[in-house]
Design a protein around this motif. Structure first.
Motif, PDB file in Angstrom:
ATOM      1  N   LEU A 137       0.834  -1.297  -0.133  1.00 22.02           N
ATOM      2  CA  LEU A 137       0.205   0.177  -0.015  1.00 22.02           C
ATOM      3  C   LEU A 137       1.073   1.403  -0.122  1.00 22.02           C
ATOM      4  CD1 LEU A 137      -2.675   1.621   0.660  1.00 22.02           C
ATOM      5  CD2 LEU A 137      -2.407   1.255   2.935  1.00 22.02           C
ATOM      6  N   GLN A 138       0.856   2.133  -0.920  1.00 22.54           N
ATOM      7  CA  GLN A 138       1.479   3.278  -1.006  1.00 22.54           C
ATOM      8  C   GLN A 138       0.937   4.348  -0.113  1.00 22.54           C
ATOM      9  OE1 GLN A 138       4.393   3.343  -2.334  1.00 22.54           O
ATOM     10  NE2 GLN A 138       4.840   5.660  -2.081  1.00 22.54           N
ATOM     11  N   ALA A 139       1.736   4.596   0.982  1.00 16.60           N
ATOM     12  CA  ALA A 139       1.209   5.643   1.976  1.00 16.60           C
ATOM     13  C   ALA A 139       1.460   6.935   1.669  1.00 16.60           C
ATOM     14  CB  ALA A 139       1.974   4.900   3.387  1.00 16.60           C
ATOM     15  N   HIS A 140       2.501   7.162   1.241  1.00 25.96           N
ATOM     16  CA  HIS A 140       3.164   8.499   0.925  1.00 25.96           C
ATOM     17  C   HIS A 140       4.259   8.878  -0.343  1.00 25.96           C
ATOM     18  CE1 HIS A 140       4.523  12.699   2.433  1.00 25.96           C
ATOM     19  NE2 HIS A 140       5.687  12.355   2.117  1.00 25.96           N
ATOM     20  N   GLY A 141       3.958   9.870  -1.001  1.00 32.18           N
ATOM     21  CA  GLY A 141       4.965   9.925  -2.025  1.00 32.18           C
ATOM     22  C   GLY A 141       4.450   8.684  -3.070  1.00 32.18           C
ATOM     23  N   GLN A 142       5.545   8.729  -4.104  1.00 33.81           N
ATOM     24  CA  GLN A 142       5.296   7.601  -5.227  1.00 33.81           C
ATOM     25  C   GLN A 142       6.358   6.549  -5.230  1.00 33.81           C
ATOM     26  OE1 GLN A 142       5.461  10.198  -8.486  1.00 33.81           O
ATOM     27  NE2 GLN A 142       3.231  10.605  -8.941  1.00 33.81           N
ATOM     28  N   ARG A 143       5.930   5.376  -5.666  1.00 32.03           N
ATOM     29  CA  ARG A 143       6.885   4.332  -5.687  1.00 32.03           C
ATOM     30  C   ARG A 143       6.798   3.750  -7.188  1.00 32.03           C
ATOM     31  NH1 ARG A 143      10.406   1.285  -2.559  1.00 32.03           N
ATOM     32  NH2 ARG A 143       9.636   2.363  -0.792  1.00 32.03           N
ATOM     33  N   ARG A 144       7.444   3.413  -8.081  1.00 31.27           N
ATOM     34  CA  ARG A 144       7.493   2.851  -9.206  1.00 31.27           C
ATOM     35  C   ARG A 144       7.913   1.340  -9.072  1.00 31.27           C
ATOM     36  NH1 ARG A 144      10.234   5.828 -12.232  1.00 31.27           N
ATOM     37  NH2 ARG A 144       8.259   6.538 -13.645  1.00 31.27           N
ATOM     38  N   TRP A 145       6.651   0.555  -9.215  1.00 31.73           N
ATOM     39  CA  TRP A 145       6.916  -0.983  -9.011  1.00 31.73           C
ATOM     40  C   TRP A 145       7.020  -1.522 -10.440  1.00 31.73           C
ATOM     41  CZ3 TRP A 145       7.915  -3.224  -4.571  1.00 31.73           C
ATOM     42  CH2 TRP A 145       7.493  -2.790  -3.389  1.00 31.73           C
ATOM     43  N   ARG A 146       8.063  -2.385 -10.563  1.00 29.03           N
ATOM     44  CA  ARG A 146       8.224  -3.257 -11.965  1.00 29.03           C
ATOM     45  C   ARG A 146       8.111  -4.900 -11.360  1.00 29.03           C
ATOM     46  NH1 ARG A 146      13.190  -2.397 -15.019  1.00 29.03           N
ATOM     47  NH2 ARG A 146      14.207  -2.452 -12.953  1.00 29.03           N
ATOM     48  N   ILE A 147       7.266  -5.500 -11.927  1.00 24.48           N
ATOM     49  CA  ILE A 147       7.039  -6.657 -11.521  1.00 24.48           C
ATOM     50  C   ILE A 147       7.079  -7.798 -12.782  1.00 24.48           C
ATOM     51  CG2 ILE A 147       5.457  -5.949  -9.949  1.00 24.48           C
ATOM     52  CD1 ILE A 147       2.877  -7.194 -11.162  1.00 24.48           C
ATOM     53  N   SER A 148       7.166  -8.966 -12.348  1.00 21.11           N
ATOM     54  CA  SER A 148       7.472 -10.178 -13.416  1.00 21.11           C
ATOM     55  C   SER A 148       7.112 -11.739 -12.870  1.00 21.11           C
ATOM     56  CB  SER A 148       9.087 -10.027 -13.845  1.00 21.11           C
ATOM     57  OG  SER A 148       9.480 -11.240 -14.594  1.00 21.11           O
ATOM     58  N   ALA A 149       6.384 -12.301 -13.679  1.00 24.21           N
ATOM     59  CA  ALA A 149       6.178 -13.758 -13.472  1.00 24.21           C
ATOM     60  C   ALA A 149       7.051 -14.443 -13.859  1.00 24.21           C
ATOM     61  CB  ALA A 149       4.810 -14.044 -14.251  1.00 24.21           C
ATOM     62  N   GLN A 150       8.403 -14.197 -13.988  1.00 18.50           N
ATOM     63  CA  GLN A 150       9.571 -14.936 -14.586  1.00 18.50           C
ATOM     64  C   GLN A 150       9.788 -16.083 -13.318  1.00 18.50           C
ATOM     65  OE1 GLN A 150      12.372 -11.584 -13.805  1.00 18.50           O
ATOM     66  NE2 GLN A 150      13.650 -12.877 -12.772  1.00 18.50           N
ATOM     67  N   GLU A 151      10.151 -17.245 -14.204  1.00 18.76           N
ATOM     68  CA  GLU A 151      10.433 -18.486 -13.158  1.00 18.76           C
ATOM     69  C   GLU A 151      11.910 -18.467 -12.796  1.00 18.76           C
ATOM     70  OE1 GLU A 151       8.882 -21.517 -15.577  1.00 18.76           O
ATOM     71  OE2 GLU A 151       6.782 -20.794 -14.989  1.00 18.76           O
ATOM     72  N   ASP A 152      12.793 -17.694 -13.544  1.00 18.02           N
ATOM     73  CA  ASP A 152      14.377 -17.829 -12.908  1.00 18.02           C
ATOM     74  C   ASP A 152      14.264 -16.797 -11.586  1.00 18.02           C
ATOM     75  OD1 ASP A 152      17.078 -17.532 -12.572  1.00 18.02           O
ATOM     76  OD2 ASP A 152      17.527 -16.445 -14.627  1.00 18.02           O
ATOM     77  N   LEU A 153      14.505 -17.577 -10.456  1.00 18.11           N
ATOM     78  CA  LEU A 153      14.531 -16.818  -9.333  1.00 18.11           C
ATOM     79  C   LEU A 153      15.979 -16.928  -8.716  1.00 18.11           C
ATOM     80  CD1 LEU A 153      10.895 -18.043  -7.743  1.00 18.11           C
ATOM     81  CD2 LEU A 153      11.465 -15.710  -9.129  1.00 18.11           C
ATOM     82  N   THR A 154      16.918 -17.408  -9.553  1.00 17.15           N
ATOM     83  CA  THR A 154      18.347 -17.298  -8.969  1.00 17.15           C
ATOM     84  C   THR A 154      18.738 -16.073  -8.376  1.00 17.15           C
ATOM     85  OG1 THR A 154      18.605 -18.386 -11.255  1.00 17.15           O
ATOM     86  CG2 THR A 154      20.654 -18.084  -9.822  1.00 17.15           C
ATOM     87  N   LEU A 155      19.479 -16.055  -7.119  1.00 18.17           N
ATOM     88  CA  LEU A 155      19.662 -15.055  -6.375  1.00 18.17           C
ATOM     89  C   LEU A 155      21.063 -14.577  -6.804  1.00 18.17           C
ATOM     90  CD1 LEU A 155      17.808 -15.617  -3.262  1.00 18.17           C
ATOM     91  CD2 LEU A 155      17.139 -14.123  -4.834  1.00 18.17           C
ATOM     92  N   GLU A 156      21.546 -13.414  -6.589  1.00 14.76           N
ATOM     93  CA  GLU A 156      22.787 -12.868  -6.488  1.00 14.76           C
ATOM     94  C   GLU A 156      23.819 -13.704  -5.406  1.00 14.76           C
ATOM     95  OE1 GLU A 156      24.100  -8.759  -7.252  1.00 14.76           O
ATOM     96  OE2 GLU A 156      22.736  -8.652  -9.116  1.00 14.76           O
ATOM     97  N   GLU A 157      25.063 -13.997  -5.770  1.00 15.87           N
ATOM     98  CA  GLU A 157      25.616 -14.343  -4.518  1.00 15.87           C
ATOM     99  C   GLU A 157      26.593 -13.088  -3.878  1.00 15.87           C
ATOM    100  OE1 GLU A 157      28.055 -18.063  -5.343  1.00 15.87           O
ATOM    101  OE2 GLU A 157      25.977 -18.766  -6.339  1.00 15.87           O
TER     102      GLU A 157
END
Ligand code: SIN
Ligand code: CO
Length: 372
Positions: A137-157
């Motif tokens: 929930l945006q409560a104050h000011g603005q936030r840009r959300w970028r989202i993706s259903a991607q399956e590759d969930l590899t994390l940075e080490e």
């Protein structure tokens, strides 16, 4: 069930059927003309406390930094791209608690907490996914959300936070105060502050099976009852003294197989486990008042659960802050109402048993229950 503006004009049943665990939902003006109930300064003050979980995340050209609270000193407001995350704000503020409880079309056993983030321009926690459903929930000011259903969930080490190695946004939205984005578990997302902003995350809990199993066995330790002791009146002499006797294994197997878990064991365990406050939670005891005085006041003002109190029930079992007990039908109706509504008017407990009234007095002394 009624249609909720909070869910973009659909009913909770429709939301759960079509979106929950399935796909994102962007709700413009979920809370019209929303004004953040907590100021930036109130959030910074919470971050200084040692009974509040907080983190400071800074994004620099060469990577990410994370510091755990209590945070006595925060970066300057004019410094770009830092984020303060404060967990469990609902435990410390009535307005935050009331906001979280707008989501009670989902059972309390699944509700976790309200986390608030504050970020300066460009701030965020990086592209990642969460293991739980979340309403942002945006409560104050603005936030840009970028989202993706991607399956590759590899994390940075080698980074102190969970950052996706290959994030590819599929959709993008800028959220204004009162707008809300629902994301199912494992959905990749990246929220970046456009100017200074605050975002409220309504988070859920989903116990990991392993953790639950370990806690369950620990709980069962107290209720295992296996009388008797091993005996072997027909024992025969052996030429292989180191070998575990097969008769012994079989007989003890039969004894150990007597350990059984009933549905009641499981219900009581889950109720206690899921109503247990987090480790950091402490209750403040009010000034002591006598049983008689307490009831005089309660009859006038009614009672309500403290916002930190977690209360659940199932059948004749009632659970409050990790403790359980069994009650009769009349008291059960009163307690179920208290748990669901989180308050009781005087008429609601006029038929309460003496035991229940004593329990109320005790809960009041513990700070779990308050006079209205
Ligand atoms: C944030 O509010 O900055 C992070 C929330 C999230 O991505 O889960
Ligand atoms: Co997230």
């Amino acid at each position: 069930m009624t249609k909720l503006a909070l869910l973009g004009g659909i009913t909770p049943a429709q939301f759960l059927r079509d979106y929950w665990h399935k796909k994102p939902l962007l709700i413009r003006q979920a809370i019209p003309a929303f004004q953040a109930p907590l100021s930036r300064q109130a959030l910074f003050d919470l971050a200084q406390r040692d009974d509040v979980e907080s983190r400071l995340i800074t994004h620099r050209s060469d990577g990410w930094d994370m510091e755990h609270g209590p945070l006595a000193k925060l970066p300057a407001l004019k410094q770009k791209a830092w984020t303060l995350l404060v967990q469990g704000v609902n435990l410390h503020d009535d307005a935050a608690d009331a906001l979280l409880r707008q989501f009670r079309f989902i059972p309390d056993a699944r509700l976790d907490d309200l986390m608030i983030s504050f970020a300066t321009d460009g701030g965020g926690v990086g592209p990642h996914f969460d293991s739980y459903d979340v309403f942002l929930l945006q409560a104050h000011g603005q936030r840009r959300w970028r989202i993706s259903a991607q399956e590759d969930l590899t994390l940075e080490e080698g980074v102190p936070l969970k950052i996706l190695s290959h994030f590819e946004a599929e959709q993008e939205f800028v959220l204004e105060p009162g707008d809300m984005l629902y994301l199912p578990p494992q959905y990749a997302h990246d929220g970046v502050a456009v100017g200074e902003c605050m975002t409220y995350s309504i988070g859920f809990r989903a116990p990991a099976h392993q953790e639950l199993g370990e806690a369950f066995l620990e709980y069962m330790l107290d209720s295992i009852d296996l009388p008797g002791r091993f005996a072997d009146p027909e024992l025969k002499a052996t030429t292989k003294p180191a070998e575990l006797p097969v008769d012994m294994v079989k007989r003890l197997r039969d004894e150990l197989n007597k350990i059984r878990f009933t549905d009641d064991d499981i219900t009581i365990f889950l109720g206690e486990y899921l109503s247990e406050p987090k480790l950091s939670v402490t209750f403040d005891a009010p000034a002591e008042i006598s049983f008689a005085r307490f009831f005089q006041e309660a009859r006038k003002r009614g009672l309500r659960l403290h916002r930190k109190t977690q209360m659940l029930y199932r059948g004749t079992h009632v659970f409050i802050n990790g403790e359980s007990f069994e009650v009769g039908r009349a008291d059960k109706a009163i307690l179920a109402r208290l748990a669901d509504e989180r308050k009781l008017a005087k008429a609601d407990f006029s038929t309460a048993s003496e035991d229940l009234l004593e329990a109320f007095h005790q809960w009041h002394e513990s700070g779990w229950l308050e006079l209205n």
